[in-house]
Design an enzyme around this catalytic site. Structure first.
Site, PDB file in Angstrom:
ATOM      1  CG  HIS A  99      -2.177  -3.612   8.136  1.00  0.00           C
ATOM      2  ND1 HIS A  99      -2.438  -4.861   7.630  1.00  0.00           N
ATOM      3  CD2 HIS A  99      -3.136  -2.808   7.624  1.00  0.00           C
ATOM      4  CE1 HIS A  99      -3.498  -4.823   6.840  1.00  0.00           C
ATOM      5  NE2 HIS A  99      -3.949  -3.576   6.825  1.00  0.00           N
ATOM      6  CD  GLU A 124      -3.333  -0.742   1.862  1.00  0.00           C
ATOM      7  OE1 GLU A 124      -3.415   0.338   2.466  1.00  0.00           O
ATOM      8  OE2 GLU A 124      -4.210  -1.624   1.923  1.00  0.00           O
TER       9      GLU A 124
END
Length: 660
Positions: A644, A367
């Protein structure tokens, strides 16, 4: 295979692409700012709750018409730029390979000594993280913002954590003889090239101040003599400083000794100011240094276990960088004791760490979609990693079925040279995922050579699968394609035969955000995929069951800015308790799950959704070598910067030459 160092084959296309993007960018930036102003994060909501004058609402009322007017005015230019930009993507290369030419720029990195496979083995450390570097308006839907500042801070924290000095501590005790995962910080002043064994005695928990004075590389006689003892470092870890503690039978330290150590710790001087003091100051709360925040090594304190397992980096550091090193000081616990493994049948160490592992060799990120953020991140990572592959993917309609607005978001960083690289785009993306060129990046790196001039290589793959919940079939198809591409890449890049090997394969690692966990009932098909018969998951017992110490890697976005978890140390402490995990991790879905997990007391399956994986295989490696996991870590150093948890794994490649 030729590695692409520029996105286009010639400078004319590069200039034309820059011109077209220059026409598009004002419209893109204005739209991003306009949408972002209507999507506040929880941090911003809390700040505005104390605003009695509704100042922010007034600002939106004033700025929205201005943004709209400028957006409309920029649309014609953006359309012209798009008509130029889109056809150019057919000539664009699938990635950019960046190699640091100015070694002086890498003041946090250390020079690697080439592995000759002449010792007992060598360890390699791999890291993986989803950093959520989307355009700011889209990142806000994950409750993070200020993408450009976050990219710089993420890179700084990673390279600061990886470039720490590292010490191996061994506990000489009848009940614990492994590398200690102690709950205290035991440090000495290491010098590069000095791997002497330190008999700590009563001073085994004295604090250490490390100022980066590891510019020497000469090993003394004492160092050479100690190499034959227990706790011998693997080849390539010549600069490991080993602290051997002659513990009592129960592994505990007496109160008198603890008080003595604490007195020495209190007498320690203050920390030096940070090198990054003049760095860009972010408006986000993630970048403010708080007491006990060891995520960025600019702080005075360090997490307890992260300073226990510290090794001096390979090689030497130029003398000109010595004064630019950060100062590292241990925090001493009043009541120190050895933390034994809860699961004694485990063959490797595992922990929740507030730092990225020292001597991190390879890093795979997902990402990294925003191109400006990728440049800032790359600049920071180049302080430690010499080789980086970024801007991976395709745009427009090139090579994939649907139009791609952003790249794959994959980024790879390495301390070892990259020999080959390949990228493949998943053609079956659905929904919002179809707008990104999600796929897989395959790399071949050279990590050494044998005395017979045979290359020692390793394979690393990084991927990001379909994210939308319920798309089980799509993810299984992508896993099938991933296995086929892996096999093709190994065959196409292999330059040796079984009879006359020119290369020896040391490891094959697969990591990334797979967007399914091993406990959810909805993910049964992925859990039983054949990929897990070829690759081993250190955290997994079998389909539907994780090991008891494994925790989820997906954080609850609503709690990112809570004081209990907004710093690496705080998040580490919370995740070490079961109740803390229930409050701040996303758990496998169930029929009775609610919109928020805060305060949930019901029994939950597993320890959270673990969707970020680190896998390895023993298939296709050199037959005479053995690969084992040495340690596995869940990392909290990026607390407040992403939703995350990064993961890291250290593999040991044993050559068996010194085995009896």
């Amino acid at each position: 295979m030729v590695l692409y160092t520029s996105p286009f084959p010639n400078s004319f296309l590069s200039v034309l692409h820059s011109f077209s993007w220059g026409l598009i960018f004002p419209c893109y930036w204005l739209a991003d700012r306009l949408v972002g102003s209507f999507v506040p994060t929880t941090y911003e909501k809390r700040q505005r709750a104390d605003d009695p004058c509704y100042f922010h609402a007034l600002c939106i009322i004033i700025t929205t018409p201005i943004y709209l007017a400028l957006l409309v005015a920029s649309l014609p230019f953006a359309l012209i730029g798009f008509l130029l930009w889109s056809p150019l993507q057919s000539a664009r290369r699938p990635y950019i390979y960046s190699r640091l030419k100015d070694k002086d720029h890498a003041n946090g990195a250390t020079l690697l000594t080439e592995w000759k496979a002449a010792g007992s083995g060598k360890s390699f450390c791999f890291g993986s993280a989803n950093v959520c570097l989307l355009p700011d308006s889209l990142a806000r839907f994950n409750n993070v913002f200020n993408t450009q500042a976050r990219a710089k801070e993420i890179g700084r924290r990673i390279r600061n954590g990886a470039s720490r000095p590292q010490i191996k501590i061994y506990i000489d005790s009848p009940t614990n003889t492994s590398i200690s995962a102690a709950s205290f910080s035991s440090l000495v002043s290491p010098q590069a090239g000095d791997n002497r064994t330190v008999n700590a005695g009563i001073k085994r928990t004295t604090s250490m101040e490390y100022k980066g004075d590891n510019c020497g590389s000469n090993n003394g006689e004492e160092s050479r003599e100690d190499k034959g003892g227990s706790g011998e470092p693997h080849e390539g870890e010549e600069n490991t400083c080993i602290v051997r503690i002659n513990g009592e039978e129960n592994g505990h330290m007496s109160d008198a000794e603890a008080d003595t150590v604490n007195g020495q710790a209190r007498a320690s001087g203050p920390a030096e100011p940070s090198l990054e003091g003049d760095a860009e100051v972010s408006k986000t709360p993630n970048h403010k240094q708080k007491e006990g925040d060891s995520g960025s090594l600019d702080s005075c304190s360090a997490s307890r276990e992260s300073l226990v397992k510290v090794r001096v980096g390979d090689g030497t550091v130029d003398q000109s960088t010595v004064n630019n090193k950060l100062l590292y000081k241990a925090s001493i616990m009043k009541k120190t004791s050895v933390r034994k493994k809860k699961h004694t049948d485990e063959t490797f160490d595992h922990e929740i760490s507030a730092f990225f592992p020292a001597n991190l060799d390879f890093l795979c990120l997902q990402e990294v979609f925003d191109k400006r953020a990728a440049e800032k991140l790359k600049e920071q990572l180049h302080h430690y990693f010499e080789y980086i592959v970024y801007d991976v993917g395709v745009y427009s309609c090139h090579s994939c079925c649907s139009f791609k607005f952003v790249n794959s978001g994959l980024l790879f960083a390495s301390r070892y040279p990259v020999m080959d690289a390949a990228y493949h785009c998943y053609p079956n993306g659905r929904g919002m995922d179809s707008l990104a060129s999600k796929g897989a990046l395959f790399l071949k790196v050279q990590v050494g050579s044998t005395p017979q001039d045979q290359r020692i290589v390793g394979y690393i793959s990084c991927t990001h699968l379909q994210a939308i919940a319920g798309d089980t079939t799509v993810r299984c198809e992508q896993l099938d394609m991933l296995q086929d591409w892996l096999s093709e890449f190994r065959k196409s890049t292999s330059s040796s035969s079984t009879a006359n090997p020119e290369e020896l394969v040391a490891f094959d690692v697969l990591c990334g955000d797979l967007n399914f966990d091993n406990c959810s009932s909805e993910d049964k098909l992925e859990q039983q995929h054949s990929l897990f018969t070829h690759y081993k998951d250190p955290c997994r017992v079998g389909p539907g069951e994780d090991k008891p110490w494994a925790i989820g890697t997906l954080l609850d976005p609503e709690g990112l800015y809570d004081e209990e978890v907004c710093t690496p140390d705080n998040l580490q402490k919370v995740l070490e308790s079961e109740e803390g995990r229930k409050g701040y991790l996303v758990y496998p879905t169930s029929k009775n799950h609610g919109s928020s997990q805060k305060g949930r007391k019901a029994s939950l399956k597993g320890n959270g959704r673990r969707i970020d994986y680190m896998l390895y295989t023993e298939e296709g490696l050199y037959l005479e070598w053995k690969v084992e996991v040495e340690e596995f870590s869940f990392i909290t150093q990026l607390a407040g910067l992403t939703d995350h948890l990064p993961v890291a794994m250290r593999l040991v490649v044993s050559t068996g030459e010194d085995d009896p």
